[in-house]
Scaffold this active site. Structure first.
Site, mmCIF file in Angstrom:
data_model
loop_
_atom_site.group_PDB
_atom_site.id
_atom_site.type_symbol
_atom_site.label_atom_id
_atom_site.label_comp_id
_atom_site.label_asym_id
_atom_site.label_seq_id
_atom_site.Cartn_x
_atom_site.Cartn_y
_atom_site.Cartn_z
ATOM 1 N N GLY A 144 15.044 14.029 -19.335
ATOM 2 C CA GLY A 144 15.136 12.817 -18.525
ATOM 3 C C GLY A 144 14.888 11.566 -19.341
ATOM 4 O O GLY A 144 15.632 10.588 -19.264
ATOM 5 N N THR A 179 17.375 24.324 -21.475
ATOM 6 C CA THR A 179 15.958 24.158 -21.146
ATOM 7 C C THR A 179 15.795 23.621 -19.735
ATOM 8 O O THR A 179 14.701 23.602 -19.214
ATOM 9 C CB THR A 179 15.275 23.180 -22.117
ATOM 10 O OG1 THR A 179 16.044 21.985 -22.132
ATOM 11 C CG2 THR A 179 15.218 23.758 -23.509
ATOM 12 N N ASN A 206 20.704 22.901 -30.409
ATOM 13 C CA ASN A 206 19.626 23.822 -30.751
ATOM 14 C C ASN A 206 20.132 25.216 -31.062
ATOM 15 O O ASN A 206 19.626 25.880 -31.952
ATOM 16 C CB ASN A 206 18.614 23.891 -29.608
ATOM 17 C CG ASN A 206 17.639 22.736 -29.665
ATOM 18 O OD1 ASN A 206 17.558 22.060 -30.687
ATOM 19 N ND2 ASN A 206 16.917 22.493 -28.599
ATOM 20 N N ASN A 228 13.217 21.537 -36.345
ATOM 21 C CA ASN A 228 13.109 20.116 -36.675
ATOM 22 C C ASN A 228 13.030 19.879 -38.173
ATOM 23 O O ASN A 228 13.500 18.863 -38.670
ATOM 24 C CB ASN A 228 11.883 19.502 -35.983
ATOM 25 C CG ASN A 228 12.081 19.441 -34.481
ATOM 26 O OD1 ASN A 228 13.203 19.531 -34.000
ATOM 27 N ND2 ASN A 228 11.005 19.301 -33.741
ATOM 28 N N GLU A 254 28.609 1.740 -43.827
ATOM 29 C CA GLU A 254 29.667 2.520 -44.469
ATOM 30 C C GLU A 254 29.971 3.800 -43.703
ATOM 31 O O GLU A 254 31.102 4.269 -43.718
ATOM 32 C CB GLU A 254 29.254 2.880 -45.900
ATOM 33 C CG GLU A 254 29.837 1.951 -46.924
ATOM 34 C CD GLU A 254 29.368 2.305 -48.321
ATOM 35 O OE1 GLU A 254 29.919 3.233 -48.913
ATOM 36 O OE2 GLU A 254 28.436 1.651 -48.806
#
EC number: 3.6.5.-
Length: 449
Positions: A144, A179, A206, A228, A254
């Site tokens: 959210g 999830t 994921n 991560n 660029e």
């Protein structure tokens, strides 16, 4: 200096940021308290890291970053964690109630109360920069806060800093393991809102990264930290040329110039190589040729889609470490002979190359092996529309029954926004199809406009 401000929104954004700053500190020789390590002080002062860190009078380096989340848990871990004295406490901003996986709460009700506080901190940070280059926004599509507040932030940044580049790193909902149930709603609403405000969005999903961790690193049940840290390597490669010198440097603008042929088609596919575990490292050659080739294999890509079904519009290869231009040109020449890698016919050259001499760093006791060269590939390919169509299909299934819509309407959203967002994404899919099918004969017929 050309400074860059990172904004981390929601749980995913904040946790990716933790891994990124951990890695930046290692790369620049900055300790968790913000001061340089002894070895680093002896070397020549390198001013490259002032793009990401500001220096205080006492010689402490403070990241140019803001954490924003509508609930305090994740940011509280930063406030009490190893790097608590690295970040400026005022730039860790949290609310009291979360967005409960609801885009409308993040964008309208709860997010509205916090946005001015966040923008005030952004303004202060921007004022202390001598030549602000742009923003990196980290957020997820499914949550959210990430979707709603992330979109609100992008809109407001466009108003306040219209000409500055805004690059997004988005966690895209994985096709299989979701999830939350309403991920398709949040993702499509946020994409619709940010489509015109973002200059370039690097998507990672994921599931693709889980698979890379399982397959290449041999981690049976990867945690978010494993994921991560892998994403951090990618972000570090993309930003390395802003922070270190190299023979072919690439700055934020660029990326857009070379990767985005049309403003809406700004979702490059990310791949990184080599991802090898510490115990296999000594058996791999990792020549420039090898790592370049492996970037074009679907297994090393950060979004689940098959580039062999699409065509490439532009590709950016960012090398770091022990790489000389001659080897990269040889690798690209070999790529061009491969039949599986198809470019659209209106973009014959298609390769932009960046080289940064700083070798990739690894977190001590992490999963990744120490390597002397690595490459990150950003490619704008029409295959990424597969990701959109899978998501659109899920959206349609739920929206045909108007399931869960009352939660959004109850937070002040109009039901029309759903259909508007869905139409926008249908248009985006069509844009990708047109780009892929634009062969030269069709061009001849469409000269009227």
């Amino acid at each position: 200096m050309r400074e860059v401000i990172s904004l981390n929104v929601g749980q995913a954004g904040c946790q990716i940021a933790n891994s990124c700053w951990e890695l930046y500190c290692l790369e620049h020789g900055i300790q968790p308290d913000g001061y340089l390590t002894e070895e680093r002080k002896k070397e020549d002062p390198d001013h490259g890291f002032s793009t990401f860190f500001s220096e205080t009078g006492q010689g402490k380096y403070v990241p140019r970053t803001i954490y924003a989340d509508l609930e305090p848990n994740v940011v509280d871990e930063v406030r009490t964690g190893t790097y608590r004295s690295l970040f400026h406490p005022e730039n860790l901003i949290t609310g009291k109630e979360d967005a409960s996986n609801n885009y409308a709460r993040g964008h309208y009700t709860v997010g509205k109360e916090m946005i001015d506080q966040v923008l005030d901190k952004v303004r202060r940070m921007a004022d202390s920069c001598s030549g602000l280059q742009g923003f990196l926004v980290f957020h997820s599509f499914g949550g959210g806060t990430g979707s709603g507040f992330g979109a609100l932030l992008m809109e407001r940044l466009s108003v306040d800093y219209g000409k500055k580049s805004k690059l997004e790193f988005c966690v895209y909902p994985a096709p299989q393991n979701a999830t939350s149930v309403v991920e398709p709603y949040n993702s499509i609403l946020t994409t619709h809102t940010t489509l015109e405000h973002s200059d370039c969005s690097f998507m990672v999903d994921n599931e693709a990264i889980y698979d890379i961790c399982r397959r290449n690193l041999g981690i049976e049940r990867p945690s978010y930290e494993n994921l991560n840290r892998l994403i951090a390597q990618v972000v570090s490669s993309i930003t390395a040329s802003l922070r270190f010198d190299g023979s072919l440097n690439v700055d934020l603008n660029e990326f857009q110039t070379n990767l985005v042929p049309y403003p809406r088609i700004h979702f490059p596919l990310v791949a990184y190589s080599p991802v090898i575990s510490a115990d296999k490292a000594s058996h791999e050659a990792n020549s420039v040729q090898d790592i370049t080739m492996s970037c074009f294999e679907p297994n090393n890509q950060m979004v689940k889609c098959d580039p062999r079904n699409g065509k490439y519009m532009a590709t950016c290869l960012l090398y770091r470490g022990d790489v000389v231009p001659k080897e990269t040109h040889a690798a690209v020449a070999t790529l061009k002979t491969k039949r599986t890698i198809q470019f659209v016919d209106w973009c014959p050259t298609g390769f932009k190359i960046g080289i940064c001499y700083q070798p990739p760093q690894q977190v001590p006791n992490g999963d990744l092996a120490k390597v002397n060269r690595a490459v990150c590939m950003l490619s704008n390919t029409t295959a990424i529309s597969e990701a959109w169509s899978a998501l659109d299909h899920k959206f349609d299934l739920m929206y045909s029954k108007r399931a869960f819509v009352h939660w959004y309407v109850g937070e002040g959203m109009e039901e029309g926004e759903f259909s508007e967002a869905r139409e926008d994404l249908a248009a985006l899919e069509r844009d990708y199809e047109e780009v892929a099918s634009d062969s030269l004969e069709e061009e001849g017929e469409e000269v009227e406009y």
